[in-house]
Design a protein around this motif. Structure first.
Motif, PDB file in Angstrom:
ATOM      1  N   GLY A  12      86.205  33.339  81.226  1.00 36.98           N
ATOM      2  CA  GLY A  12      84.764  34.089  81.704  1.00 36.98           C
ATOM      3  C   GLY A  12      84.700  33.930  83.590  1.00 36.98           C
ATOM      4  N   TRP A  13      84.941  32.951  83.938  1.00 38.19           N
ATOM      5  CA  TRP A  13      85.535  32.784  85.175  1.00 38.19           C
ATOM      6  C   TRP A  13      85.955  33.987  86.087  1.00 38.19           C
ATOM      7  CZ3 TRP A  13      82.072  30.780  88.330  1.00 38.19           C
ATOM      8  CH2 TRP A  13      81.129  30.570  87.649  1.00 38.19           C
ATOM      9  N   VAL A  14      87.518  34.625  85.542  1.00 40.72           N
ATOM     10  CA  VAL A  14      88.586  34.688  86.202  1.00 40.72           C
ATOM     11  C   VAL A  14      87.188  37.098  86.299  1.00 40.72           C
ATOM     12  CG1 VAL A  14      90.553  36.272  85.240  1.00 40.72           C
ATOM     13  CG2 VAL A  14      90.918  33.794  85.114  1.00 40.72           C
ATOM     14  N   VAL A  15      86.921  37.182  85.305  1.00 41.66           N
ATOM     15  CA  VAL A  15      86.077  38.752  85.022  1.00 41.66           C
ATOM     16  C   VAL A  15      85.535  37.704  86.388  1.00 41.66           C
ATOM     17  CG1 VAL A  15      84.751  39.821  83.732  1.00 41.66           C
ATOM     18  CG2 VAL A  15      86.702  38.993  82.897  1.00 41.66           C
ATOM     19  N   ILE A  16      84.340  36.757  86.007  1.00 42.27           N
ATOM     20  CA  ILE A  16      83.486  36.571  87.832  1.00 42.27           C
ATOM     21  C   ILE A  16      83.973  36.716  88.733  1.00 42.27           C
ATOM     22  CG2 ILE A  16      81.245  35.053  89.040  1.00 42.27           C
ATOM     23  CD1 ILE A  16      80.249  36.757  85.729  1.00 42.27           C
ATOM     24  N   LEU A  17      84.818  36.865  89.075  1.00 38.24           N
ATOM     25  CA  LEU A  17      85.532  36.062  90.231  1.00 38.24           C
ATOM     26  C   LEU A  17      86.565  37.096  90.676  1.00 38.24           C
ATOM     27  CD1 LEU A  17      87.238  32.457  90.286  1.00 38.24           C
ATOM     28  CD2 LEU A  17      85.031  33.396  91.265  1.00 38.24           C
ATOM     29  N   VAL A  18      86.961  38.244  89.476  1.00 35.71           N
ATOM     30  CA  VAL A  18      87.596  39.764  89.815  1.00 35.71           C
ATOM     31  C   VAL A  18      85.958  40.703  90.589  1.00 35.71           C
ATOM     32  CG1 VAL A  18      88.063  41.317  88.886  1.00 35.71           C
ATOM     33  CG2 VAL A  18      89.428  39.327  88.360  1.00 35.71           C
ATOM     34  N   LEU A  19      84.768  39.716  89.560  1.00 34.30           N
ATOM     35  CA  LEU A  19      83.535  41.131  90.483  1.00 34.30           C
ATOM     36  C   LEU A  19      83.227  40.544  91.366  1.00 34.30           C
ATOM     37  CD1 LEU A  19      81.544  40.621  86.567  1.00 34.30           C
ATOM     38  CD2 LEU A  19      82.286  43.288  88.043  1.00 34.30           C
ATOM     39  N   ILE A  20      83.146  39.270  91.820  1.00 31.23           N
ATOM     40  CA  ILE A  20      82.337  38.711  92.915  1.00 31.23           C
ATOM     41  C   ILE A  20      83.870  39.531  94.314  1.00 31.23           C
ATOM     42  CG2 ILE A  20      82.967  36.856  94.631  1.00 31.23           C
ATOM     43  CD1 ILE A  20      81.805  35.088  92.260  1.00 31.23           C
ATOM     44  N   GLU A  21      84.990  39.796  93.758  1.00 30.35           N
ATOM     45  CA  GLU A  21      85.352  40.079  95.515  1.00 30.35           C
ATOM     46  C   GLU A  21      85.451  41.818  95.098  1.00 30.35           C
ATOM     47  OE1 GLU A  21      88.550  41.618  98.039  1.00 30.35           O
ATOM     48  OE2 GLU A  21      87.607  39.692  96.832  1.00 30.35           O
ATOM     49  N   ALA A  22      85.387  42.731  93.975  1.00 32.67           N
ATOM     50  CA  ALA A  22      84.281  43.852  93.761  1.00 32.67           C
ATOM     51  C   ALA A  22      83.159  43.875  95.254  1.00 32.67           C
ATOM     52  CB  ALA A  22      84.255  44.566  92.415  1.00 32.67           C
ATOM     53  N   GLY A  23      82.913  42.990  94.453  1.00 36.28           N
ATOM     54  CA  GLY A  23      81.280  42.888  95.310  1.00 36.28           C
ATOM     55  C   GLY A  23      81.297  43.183  97.023  1.00 36.28           C
ATOM     56  N   LEU A  24      82.921  41.971  97.362  1.00 41.91           N
ATOM     57  CA  LEU A  24      82.759  42.537  98.959  1.00 41.91           C
ATOM     58  C   LEU A  24      83.636  43.777  98.951  1.00 41.91           C
ATOM     59  CD1 LEU A  24      84.376  38.282  98.769  1.00 41.91           C
ATOM     60  CD2 LEU A  24      82.084  39.490  99.693  1.00 41.91           C
ATOM     61  N   ARG A  25      84.150  44.179  98.385  1.00 45.30           N
ATOM     62  CA  ARG A  25      84.781  45.205  98.357  1.00 45.30           C
ATOM     63  C   ARG A  25      83.756  46.227  98.607  1.00 45.30           C
ATOM     64  NH1 ARG A  25      87.852  45.923  94.575  1.00 45.30           N
ATOM     65  NH2 ARG A  25      87.040  47.778  93.345  1.00 45.30           N
ATOM     66  N   GLU A  26      82.424  46.338  98.344  1.00 47.93           N
ATOM     67  CA  GLU A  26      81.817  47.585  97.752  1.00 47.93           C
ATOM     68  C   GLU A  26      81.475  47.516  99.710  1.00 47.93           C
ATOM     69  OE1 GLU A  26      78.288  48.705  94.955  1.00 47.93           O
ATOM     70  OE2 GLU A  26      78.056  46.128  95.843  1.00 47.93           O
ATOM     71  N   VAL A  27      81.004  46.099  99.930  1.00 46.37           N
ATOM     72  CA  VAL A  27      80.169  45.995 101.353  1.00 46.37           C
ATOM     73  C   VAL A  27      81.122  46.448 102.048  1.00 46.37           C
ATOM     74  CG1 VAL A  27      80.133  44.208 103.141  1.00 46.37           C
ATOM     75  CG2 VAL A  27      79.075  43.562 100.359  1.00 46.37           C
ATOM     76  N   ARG A  28      82.667  46.803 102.301  1.00 50.06           N
ATOM     77  CA  ARG A  28      83.635  47.262 102.899  1.00 50.06           C
ATOM     78  C   ARG A  28      83.548  48.783 102.912  1.00 50.06           C
ATOM     79  NH1 ARG A  28      86.327  42.597 101.542  1.00 50.06           N
ATOM     80  NH2 ARG A  28      87.673  43.421 100.353  1.00 50.06           N
ATOM     81  N   MET A  29      82.923  49.191 101.832  1.00 51.42           N
ATOM     82  CA  MET A  29      83.251  50.437 101.327  1.00 51.42           C
ATOM     83  C   MET A  29      81.984  50.997 102.104  1.00 51.42           C
ATOM     84  SD  MET A  29      84.916  50.518  97.760  1.00 51.42           S
ATOM     85  CE  MET A  29      84.173  52.766  98.048  1.00 51.42           C
TER      86      MET A  29
END
Length: 341
Positions: free
Chosen positions: A307-324
């Motif tokens: 579950g935490w692996v999924v959350i950490l991937v989503l956090i990375e996706a969230g940071l990527r969204e900021v950049r985009m």
């Protein structure tokens, strides 16, 4: 001629790459838990804590240009966790050392609250947009937690289950409970007009934390303090995380920041992460036919780690969204303060 070395692959990299592809980027995500939690043991002042807690107001929501896309390093949640743990420990002292049974209601409340509430604060810190206030989060936590239980109970009346631990029964329970929470999470995200991955994760985590608290308190009342303590530490990887996945899925389903509809929930991004939450829930409730997995809660620990692996991937996706968003030049008015009526 020397053959070029092939890049090394491992299960973690392959898993994060697959999950990250679901979010729109075809590469593995590096998992650095020590870096993420590096500030937990640093010294912080009360002013530092206040600065985090006042986020989300008209005066403290930053413009998009000032939103950080640096790796998140939450720490305040650990202070909240310590306060709640000390409170719970003192109540245990009163109960066992002084035989004071009047503290039992307090034990039920604090035992069920400690981990889910601290996790909710973690997601509050991780929301780098800082556009949702702590008051709004608390209202979602309380009202959303209870409302999701009401929705779940209603679904149980429509879809009766054996409430057992066989795989089919566990799958049905996971589907019903995650759908009940989904209905409330989606309503809050639509109602608040929230558009970002971090926002979805925060609202989902708040609803899931509320659900976890009320459910665990009920189990503690029925089965005693041992069950309460077991469910309390296991909450680090159950409803709060699963609902954070569902909240992210709801945001993925939204079309160009427009309200969620029954059509958009059929999108692969939504179905994958929603289905993943249902799968985690089902596997958690399933009585695995391998006795060795029950030793030292190996079964649960594997699911918590997953579950935490999924959350950490989503956090990375969230940071990527900021950049985009920065690159796309989203107008400031679209990154607005969104109060909870």
């Amino acid at each position: 001629m020397a053959t070029p070395k092939q890049p090394k692959h491992n299960l973690l990299d392959d898993t994060t790459k697959e999950l990250n592809e679901w979010t729109g980027e075809a590469k593995a995500v590096e998992i650095h838990p020590l870096r993420m939690f590096s500030e937990v043991f640093d010294r912080h002042t009360k002013n530092d804590a206040d600065a985090i807690f006042i986020a989300g107001t008209k005066a403290t929501t930053p413009p998009l240009a000032e939103v950080s896309d640096a790796p998140v390093k939450p720490w305040l949640f650990s202070r909240v966790l310590v306060v709640l743990l000390v409170t719970f420990s003192l109540l245990l002292l009163l109960f066992y050392a002084f035989k004071n049974e009047r503290v039992l209601p307090g034990l039920l409340v604090m035992g069920s609250l400690t981990v889910p509430f601290s996790l909710m604060i973690y997601f509050f810190e991780v929301n780098v947009f800082k556009n949702v206030s702590i008051l709004s989060v608390l209202e979602v936590f309380l009202l959303g937690g209870v409302a999701s239980m009401v929705a779940t109970m209603f679904l149980y009346t429509l879809i009766p289950t054996a409430n057992g631990t066989a795989l089919w029964s566990a799958a049905l329970i996971g589907l019903i409970e995650e759908t009940g929470k989904l209905l409330i999470i989606a309503w809050f995200i639509n109602h608040l007009q929230l558009n970002y991955i971090f926002n979805g994760m925060l609202i989902g985590a708040a609803v899931g934390a509320g659900f976890a608290v009320f459910e665990t308190a009920g189990y503690g009342m029925d089965y005693g303090l041992v069950t309460l303590v077991i469910r309390s530490w296991q909450a680090i990887g159950t409803h709060t995380l699963w609902s954070a996945m569902v909240g992210a899925a709801v945001v993925f389903a939204k079309d160009d920041y427009r309200p969620l509809t029954t059509q958009t929930v059929l999108r692969p991004k939504f179905m994958r992460f929603y289905g993943l939450a249902v799968l985690f829930h089902a596997l958690w409730d399933w009585h695995v036919p391998f006795a060795w997995l029950d030793i030292f809660y190996i079964h649960q620990l594997i699911l918590i780690a997953g579950g935490w692996v999924v959350i950490l991937v989503l956090i990375e996706a969230g940071l990527r969204e900021v950049r985009m968003l920065r690159q796309a030049g989203i107008p400031a008015e679209e990154h607005a303060f969104l109060p909870l009526p």
